[in-house]
Design an enzyme around this catalytic site. Structure first.
Site, PDB file in Angstrom:
ATOM      1  N   HIS A 248       0.832  -1.210   0.000  1.00 41.14           N
ATOM      2  CA  HIS A 248       0.000   0.000   0.000  1.00 41.14           C
ATOM      3  C   HIS A 248       0.866   1.260   0.000  1.00 41.14           C
ATOM      4  CE1 HIS A 248      -3.324  -2.712   0.997  1.00 41.14           C
ATOM      5  NE2 HIS A 248      -2.541  -3.217   1.921  1.00 41.14           N
ATOM      6  N   SER A 372      16.611  16.072 -20.514  1.00 39.06           N
ATOM      7  CA  SER A 372      15.573  17.093 -20.566  1.00 39.06           C
ATOM      8  C   SER A 372      16.065  18.255 -21.413  1.00 39.06           C
ATOM      9  CB  SER A 372      15.222  17.582 -19.156  1.00 39.06           C
ATOM     10  OG  SER A 372      14.429  18.760 -19.205  1.00 39.06           O
TER      11      SER A 372
END
Length: 542
Positions: A248, A372
């Site tokens: 979780h 990038s």
């Protein structure tokens, strides 16, 4: 830009720009694997043509070159190149998927149709009751076999030329073979036995099965194996590297990095085995599956037996109960299984992406590469993202194939025909995804410092072993006591040790708990990772 080869065909009075690489050689697979049917690909002289649009002035690849724009006003003038291809598999990604082309391309389909037609004529020459097609001489058999072995791109173009007249692709193959055999004095006598009693789907279904079989055995399954081996190597290499689990998204009992890799290797291996065991089926029962025309011409022949023998001679499994088409159930099963393999790999891609984000993996950099366009520091997990994206495209295609192909109105409709032409799309994007994942794996470097730092911050994960040992020795409410100690609280090494010291349990059990740390609380994870090869071999029956 990857240029395509152009040549002037003597059979067609125009210059053809084909989606064919200048070289057919591959650094990934030997030529014998790329061409298992021993077909000869066309020898085409390399040309300096860089044309993309007719009438363009293209003198170099420098910025000053003038190329006609690709606007709707003149898009009809565009010739196929890596820049004008509609599908990126035939353009940008061609170099990574071209091994599939001998099988899944239009050329691959045509050459396998040729193979089936010729093999059927040869089979009929062996049927005693069909006296009109006597046993062929060794020379005639060699002539026919050479039509298969030496089938070239020019031959395929000639078939396409015929198809422009017939508007029927399979009939074009029949007419092509009749033309080629006109010169042979023995075969010319039996030309009308090409395509004898066949519907087009008798030819097509066998060609499609052979396309899939060749593509899987020669390209897809070997790359699946390479991918699984690479993940197995990660499992063994990192078998003892402790890692904080997350269930979780929250800290959970520790594992090892290697064991988590072993899970994926085992899952992928199981699914790959399922794929390899799917039998490729074929039919050869005529227009509606009843041998109507066969029986009308030669009622004394046991046609179902002949059909079974013929289909099996091609290395396929015989399907005796069919309408006009082979019912494609095996294809549905095959494509579903590939989708499942791909889903497992998506799970892997996302997990590794997450581990990179957490800093558990670093990625090796390559001089000149940019992460990038604005942030110079970026080293992005682009290989796993590329893999995940292409798996999505592949699964969309393969899922449609697997749900659509088993459905056909009455004895047959044509909806499967256009869909089947897209089998290479799903396999191509799958192959591209596998290779992207492999490329990403080879860039990974484990960052043990980051893994260790996370474990040091999470002493609360020892609540599980402590309360479990307390249960063994009858300490009341062990779960509740550890819940009160750890849930929602920052737990340190000292807090754990102080709690353990106060427990009323045997001294040796207390010592074992005091020696336990988040780094050592890994159960059998290391052994599971180290034994992954044996587990996979056992699963696969090796």
């Amino acid at each position: 830009m990857e240029l395509r080869t152009c040549f002037n065909s003597s059979n067609i009075n125009q210059t053809m720009f084909l989606s064919v690489p200048i070289t057919q050689k591959s650094n990934l697979l030997p030529n014998s694997l790329l061409n298992p049917f021993n077909f000869s690909f066309p020898t085409i002289k390399n040309c300096s043509c860089r044309a993309i649009a007719k009438g363009s002035i293209v003198s170099s690849l420098k910025t000053q070159e003038k190329v006609k724009g690709m606007s709707s006003d003149h898009s009809q003038d565009l010739e196929l190149s890596s820049l004008s291809a509609l599908c990126p598999l035939d353009g940008r990604y061609w170099g990574k998927v071209k091994e599939l082309a001998p099988f899944m391309s239009e050329f691959g389909l045509i050459r396998l149709r040729v193979l089936v037609e010729i093999k059927w004529l040869l089979k009929m020459s062996q049927i005693h009751e069909i006296s009109e097609v006597p046993n062929f001489s060794e020379g005639a058999q060699t002539f026919l076999q050479n039509l298969i072995d030496e089938f070239s791109m020019n031959d395929a173009l000639e078939v396409k030329k015929i198809e422009r007249v017939t508007n029927h692709d399979v009939k074009a193959v029949e007419y092509f073979l009749k033309q080629r055999c006109q010169s042979h004095p023995e075969i010319v006598k039996v030309l009308e036995f090409f395509h004898f009693a066949c519907t087009s789907e008798d030819i097509n279904n066998l060609a499609h099965a052979l396309m899939l079989k060749g593509a899987l055995n020669t390209v897809i399954l070997p790359v699946m194996d390479e991918l699984t081996r690479a993940i197995c190597d990660m499992a063994k290499k990192y078998s003892s590297v402790p890692m904080l689990s997350r269930t979780h998204g929250q800290p959970a009992s520790p594992t090892t990095l290697g064991k988590e890799m072993a899970i994926f290797a085992y899952r992928l291996s199981r699914e790959r085995r399922e794929i390899s065991q799917i039998e490729m089926l074929g039919k050869f029962a005529g227009a509606v599956g009843n041998y109507n025309a066969h029986v009308a011409a030669y009622p004394e022949v046991n046609w179902p037996q002949i059909a079974e023998e013929f289909v099996m001679s091609l290395g396929l499994k015989f399907n005796p109960y069919v309408p006009q088409i082979e019912t494609h159930d095996y294809m549905a099963k095959l494509f579903h299984s590939i989708v499942q393999f791909n889903n497992i790999l998506v799970d892997f891609d996302r997990d590794v992406w997450g581990y990179i984000s957490l800093g558990y993996f670093k990625q090796t950099t390559k001089a000149g590469e940019i992460g990038s366009s604005t942030m110079p520091h970026k080293v992005n997990p682009i290989d796993f993202e590329n893999s995940e994206g292409n798996l999505g495209v592949a699964n969309g295609n393969l899922s449609h194939l697997s749900t659509k192909l088993p459905i056909s109105r009455w004895q047959r409709d044509l909806t499967d025909s256009t869909v089947l032409r897209n089998m290479g799309v799903g396999l191509g994007h799958s192959l591209l995804a596998y290779r992207s994942a492999l490329q990403g794996i080879h860039k990974l470097q484990v960052n043990e410092a980051a893994l260790s730092e996370d474990l040091d911050k999470c002493w609360e994960v020892l609540a599980e072993p402590i309360q479990t040992v307390m249960r063994r020795y009858g300490v009341p409410e062990p779960y509740e006591k550890l819940k009160a100690l750890t849930r929602g609280r920052t737990v340190t090494k000292e807090i754990c040790r102080d709690f353990i010291q106060k427990l009323d349990i045997p001294a040796d059990a207390k010592t074992a708990l005091l020696n336990l740390t988040p780094h050592t609380y890994i159960g059998t994870a290391a052994d599971l990772a180290k034994n992954i090869n044996e587990a996979i071999n056992l699963e696969n029956g090796a």
